[in-house]
Each structure stands twice: as structure tokens, then as C-alpha cells.
Design a protein around this motif. Structure first.
Motif, mmCIF file in Angstrom:
data_model
loop_
_atom_site.group_PDB
_atom_site.id
_atom_site.type_symbol
_atom_site.label_atom_id
_atom_site.label_comp_id
_atom_site.label_asym_id
_atom_site.label_seq_id
_atom_site.Cartn_x
_atom_site.Cartn_y
_atom_site.Cartn_z
ATOM 1 N N PHE A 98 0.843 -1.198 0.000
ATOM 2 C CA PHE A 98 0.000 0.000 0.000
ATOM 3 C C PHE A 98 0.884 1.256 0.000
ATOM 4 C CE2 PHE A 98 -2.182 3.350 2.428
ATOM 5 C CZ PHE A 98 -3.340 3.509 1.660
ATOM 6 N N LEU A 99 1.884 1.272 0.877
ATOM 7 C CA LEU A 99 2.798 2.410 0.936
ATOM 8 C C LEU A 99 3.627 2.521 -0.336
ATOM 9 C CD1 LEU A 99 4.040 2.026 4.630
ATOM 10 C CD2 LEU A 99 2.362 3.667 3.749
ATOM 11 N N VAL A 100 4.039 1.383 -0.886
ATOM 12 C CA VAL A 100 4.830 1.380 -2.116
ATOM 13 C C VAL A 100 4.051 2.005 -3.266
ATOM 14 C CG1 VAL A 100 5.734 -0.151 -3.932
ATOM 15 C CG2 VAL A 100 6.379 -0.521 -1.543
ATOM 16 N N CYS A 101 2.772 1.690 -3.378
ATOM 17 C CA CYS A 101 1.955 2.229 -4.468
ATOM 18 C C CYS A 101 1.923 3.754 -4.410
ATOM 19 C CB CYS A 101 0.542 1.667 -4.403
ATOM 20 S SG CYS A 101 0.406 -0.052 -4.947
ATOM 21 N N PHE A 102 1.801 4.322 -3.218
ATOM 22 C CA PHE A 102 1.745 5.777 -3.112
ATOM 23 C C PHE A 102 3.128 6.409 -3.262
ATOM 24 C CE2 PHE A 102 -2.368 4.639 -1.462
ATOM 25 C CZ PHE A 102 -3.175 5.638 -1.982
ATOM 26 N N LEU A 103 4.162 5.703 -2.829
ATOM 27 C CA LEU A 103 5.516 6.171 -3.125
ATOM 28 C C LEU A 103 5.765 6.140 -4.629
ATOM 29 C CD1 LEU A 103 7.618 4.472 -0.293
ATOM 30 C CD2 LEU A 103 7.184 6.922 -0.591
ATOM 31 N N GLY A 104 5.220 5.108 -5.281
ATOM 32 C CA GLY A 104 5.315 5.033 -6.740
ATOM 33 C C GLY A 104 4.586 6.188 -7.409
ATOM 34 N N GLY A 105 3.409 6.540 -6.861
ATOM 35 C CA GLY A 105 2.672 7.678 -7.388
ATOM 36 C C GLY A 105 3.477 8.967 -7.281
ATOM 37 N N TYR A 106 4.166 9.138 -6.140
ATOM 38 C CA TYR A 106 5.010 10.322 -5.979
ATOM 39 C C TYR A 106 6.223 10.253 -6.907
ATOM 40 C CZ TYR A 106 7.951 13.923 -3.996
ATOM 41 O OH TYR A 106 8.744 15.027 -3.845
ATOM 42 N N GLY A 107 6.751 9.047 -7.092
ATOM 43 C CA GLY A 107 7.885 8.873 -8.005
ATOM 44 C C GLY A 107 7.533 9.274 -9.427
ATOM 45 N N ILE A 108 6.297 9.001 -9.852
ATOM 46 C CA ILE A 108 5.843 9.431 -11.173
ATOM 47 C C ILE A 108 5.850 10.948 -11.271
ATOM 48 C CG2 ILE A 108 3.874 9.452 -12.769
ATOM 49 C CD1 ILE A 108 3.116 6.704 -11.641
ATOM 50 N N TYR A 109 5.394 11.603 -10.207
ATOM 51 C CA TYR A 109 5.405 13.066 -10.183
ATOM 52 C C TYR A 109 6.844 13.594 -10.272
ATOM 53 C CZ TYR A 109 5.065 17.839 -8.476
ATOM 54 O OH TYR A 109 5.177 19.196 -8.369
ATOM 55 N N VAL A 110 7.752 12.985 -9.521
ATOM 56 C CA VAL A 110 9.153 13.413 -9.536
ATOM 57 C C VAL A 110 9.744 13.267 -10.933
ATOM 58 C CG1 VAL A 110 11.465 12.850 -8.683
ATOM 59 C CG2 VAL A 110 9.537 12.964 -7.093
ATOM 60 N N GLY A 111 9.392 12.183 -11.625
ATOM 61 C CA GLY A 111 9.929 11.960 -12.952
ATOM 62 C C GLY A 111 9.336 12.868 -14.002
ATOM 63 N N ARG A 112 8.019 13.060 -13.974
ATOM 64 C CA ARG A 112 7.360 13.830 -15.027
ATOM 65 C C ARG A 112 7.482 15.335 -14.822
ATOM 66 N NH1 ARG A 112 7.130 13.823 -19.752
ATOM 67 N NH2 ARG A 112 6.478 11.631 -19.740
ATOM 68 N N PHE A 113 7.301 15.793 -13.596
ATOM 69 C CA PHE A 113 7.244 17.230 -13.353
ATOM 70 C C PHE A 113 8.562 17.811 -12.824
ATOM 71 C CE2 PHE A 113 2.848 15.784 -13.173
ATOM 72 C CZ PHE A 113 2.252 16.660 -14.066
ATOM 73 N N LEU A 114 9.282 17.051 -12.005
ATOM 74 C CA LEU A 114 10.571 17.529 -11.516
ATOM 75 C C LEU A 114 11.713 17.096 -12.427
ATOM 76 C CD1 LEU A 114 10.209 16.998 -7.649
ATOM 77 C CD2 LEU A 114 9.490 18.930 -9.074
ATOM 78 N N ARG A 115 11.433 16.147 -13.319
ATOM 79 C CA ARG A 115 12.377 15.685 -14.342
ATOM 80 C C ARG A 115 13.634 15.046 -13.756
ATOM 81 N NH1 ARG A 115 9.747 14.253 -17.857
ATOM 82 N NH2 ARG A 115 11.484 14.269 -19.324
ATOM 83 N N PHE A 116 13.456 14.235 -12.715
ATOM 84 C CA PHE A 116 14.555 13.457 -12.156
ATOM 85 C C PHE A 116 14.406 11.999 -12.565
ATOM 86 C CE2 PHE A 116 14.720 17.082 -9.231
ATOM 87 C CZ PHE A 116 16.090 17.308 -9.167
ATOM 88 N N ASN A 117 15.540 11.271 -12.547
ATOM 89 C CA ASN A 117 15.558 9.847 -12.853
ATOM 90 C C ASN A 117 15.919 9.048 -11.598
ATOM 91 O OD1 ASN A 117 15.133 10.071 -15.785
ATOM 92 N ND2 ASN A 117 17.136 11.085 -15.754
ATOM 93 N N SER A 118 15.741 7.731 -11.701
ATOM 94 C CA SER A 118 16.002 6.863 -10.550
ATOM 95 C C SER A 118 17.443 6.979 -10.059
ATOM 96 C CB SER A 118 15.687 5.401 -10.905
ATOM 97 O OG SER A 118 14.332 5.247 -11.254
ATOM 98 N N TRP A 119 18.386 7.145 -10.992
ATOM 99 C CA TRP A 119 19.794 7.157 -10.602
ATOM 100 C C TRP A 119 20.262 8.509 -10.078
ATOM 101 C CZ3 TRP A 119 18.010 5.645 -15.444
ATOM 102 C CH2 TRP A 119 17.974 6.656 -16.403
ATOM 103 N N ASP A 120 19.378 9.527 -10.101
ATOM 104 C CA ASP A 120 19.754 10.829 -9.561
ATOM 105 C C ASP A 120 19.946 10.786 -8.046
ATOM 106 O OD1 ASP A 120 19.992 12.607 -11.750
ATOM 107 O OD2 ASP A 120 17.822 12.561 -12.015
ATOM 108 N N ILE A 121 19.437 9.737 -7.391
ATOM 109 C CA ILE A 121 19.656 9.611 -5.954
ATOM 110 C C ILE A 121 21.144 9.408 -5.657
ATOM 111 C CG2 ILE A 121 19.371 7.099 -5.816
ATOM 112 C CD1 ILE A 121 17.783 7.612 -3.207
ATOM 113 N N ILE A 122 21.902 8.967 -6.689
ATOM 114 C CA ILE A 122 23.353 8.830 -6.568
ATOM 115 C C ILE A 122 24.061 9.955 -7.310
ATOM 116 C CG2 ILE A 122 25.351 7.367 -7.123
ATOM 117 C CD1 ILE A 122 23.540 4.947 -6.794
#
Length: 224
Positions: A147-171
Motif C-alpha cells: 500500500f505504501l509502495v503504491c503511493f511512493l510510486g505515485g510520488y515517483g511518477i510526479y518526480v519523474g514527469r514534473f521535476l524531471r529526475f531519474n532513478s539514478w539521480d539519488i546517486i
């Protein structure tokens, strides 16, 4: 609980067929339009497949022996970082407004096929992780975690589409990423997109889990 490996399940082989169809459709579009504009879909689908590949590797290891806590934690974090890439392809529908997207119906169908495959890969990886967590805890904890993962995933979509970050930007760019995340949490648009996509993913996961449990129940009754 029996876990299912990629090539041992006919449904997964059908998924590979669907991905192949998407690839051929993309090649057809490139040839017809004499443009490579939508080839980014292939890269996005590859990224969408990463969490599924990670969860399948974890399943394969668990078939031989239970994963140790450190290895499970590493696999789970890696899976979680890439998971938003799976449903993210849905947002590629925005490119239909671009000037290079002039084959309206073909382009719409192309993006839909890639988005559907990405979404399926994400849902299958959710099912893998749900079963893996159940092996270590119980159904309630597994459900809460997903349940928590799904909403974290929803936020991750926002980060990718609107903030324009990728998964590897955490590094690659952790300071910039965390700064923009902190800023984004103050906007209502962030929460709207997070709850919209997160809720949608959770509903689809519940549907897939229900179907899977019904099929398991029916198979057990036939076996008895």
C-alpha cells in the motif's frame, strides 16, 4: 508458498509476446513516419522492466534458499527506486501534443501499448514482492508495505514527469533531488498526482491479487 519464475508461467510468456508486439509497432511507426521520435518509448520500457527483473531475481534466489535480511533489503531498495518507471510510461501520453506526433491514431495506440506493457510489468513485480514479503512476515504486513509502495510510486511518477529526475539521480544528484523533493511537498499538485496515481496502482494491485488468489483457490479445489 510457491513462487512463480518468469519463463515457467505461460502468462509471462504472453507478456514477452506483448513486448515484442510493441517493439514491432514502434519499428513500423519509425518506417512509416521516417522519424525516430518515439524511440524513447523503448528506453522507458526497458526501465519499466528493471523492477520486474529485480523481483524475479529475488524470487529465483528464494526458490533455492531464503534471502538473508541484508540481501533482501538491498533488493527491495533497488526495486523500490526503479518501480515508478513502470507506471511512468502512462504519462508519455503528453507527447501526443508535440509537433513530431502527427500520426494521431497510430501514435496514440503506440503509446498506449507501451504504457500497458510498462504497467503490467510493474503490477507483476508488485505481486512478486508481495509474495516475497509474505514469506518473511504475514499477509497484513505485506499488504501494508505494498500500500505504501503504491503511493511512493505515485510520488515517483510526479518526480519523474514534473521535476524531471531519474532513478539514478539519488546517486548522481542527491542534493538537487532532495532539495526539489522538499520544495514539491508544499504544493497541492504534488499531493493530487501522488494520490491519483498511487490510488490507481493500489486498486489495480488489489484486482490482480484477487484474480491470483481465486485462480489458486480454483486450482487447489481441482487438485483435491
Amino acid at each position: 508458498m510457491k513462487l512463480t519464475l518468469l519463463f515457467s508461467n505461460p502468462q509471462y510468456r504472453c507478456l514477452m509476446l506483448s513486448i515484442g508486439f510493441a517493439t514491432l509497432l514502434l519499428l513500423f511507426r519509425c518506417g512509416m513516419a521516417r522519424s525516430f521520435y518515439y524511440t524513447f518509448l523503448a528506453w522507458n520500457l526497458f526501465l519499466a522492466a528493471v523492477p520486474f527483473l529485480v523481483s524475479q531475481i529475488m524470487v529465483a534466489r528464494s526458490e533455492r534458499r531464503p534471502l538473508s535480511r541484508p540481501w533482501f533489503a538491498v533488493g527491495f531498495v533497488l526495486w523500490l527506486l526503479f518501480f515508478p518507471n513502470s507506471p511512468y510510461i502512462i504519462t508519455d501520453l503528453v507527447h501526443l501534443h508535440d509537433d513530431a506526433s502527427h500520426l494521431v491514431w497510430l501514435d496514440l495506440f503506440l503509446v498506449f501499448v507501451f504504457a500497458l506493457n510498462g504497467l503490467l510489468l510493474g503490477l507483476l513485480s508488485l505481486m512478486d514482492m508481495y509474495r516475497l514479503i509474505q514469506l518473511r512476515a504475514d499477509k497484513r504486513i505485506a499488504s501494508l508495505t505494498l500500500f505504501l509502495v503504491c503511493f511512493l510510486g505515485g510520488y515517483g511518477i510526479y518526480v519523474g514527469r514534473f521535476l524531471r529526475f531519474n532513478s539514478w539521480d539519488i546517486i548522481a544528484n542527491p542534493l538537487g533531488l532532495f532539495y526539489e523533493i522538499a520544495r514539491s511537498l508544499q504544493g497541492p499538485k504534488t499531493w493530487l498526482m501522488t494520490f491519483a496515481f498511487g490510488g490507481f496502482l493500489w486498486i489495480l494491485f488489489l484486482l490482480m491479487r484477487s484474480v491470483s488468489e481465486q485462480n489458486t483457490f480454483a486450482a487447489n479445489r481441482v487438485r483435491d
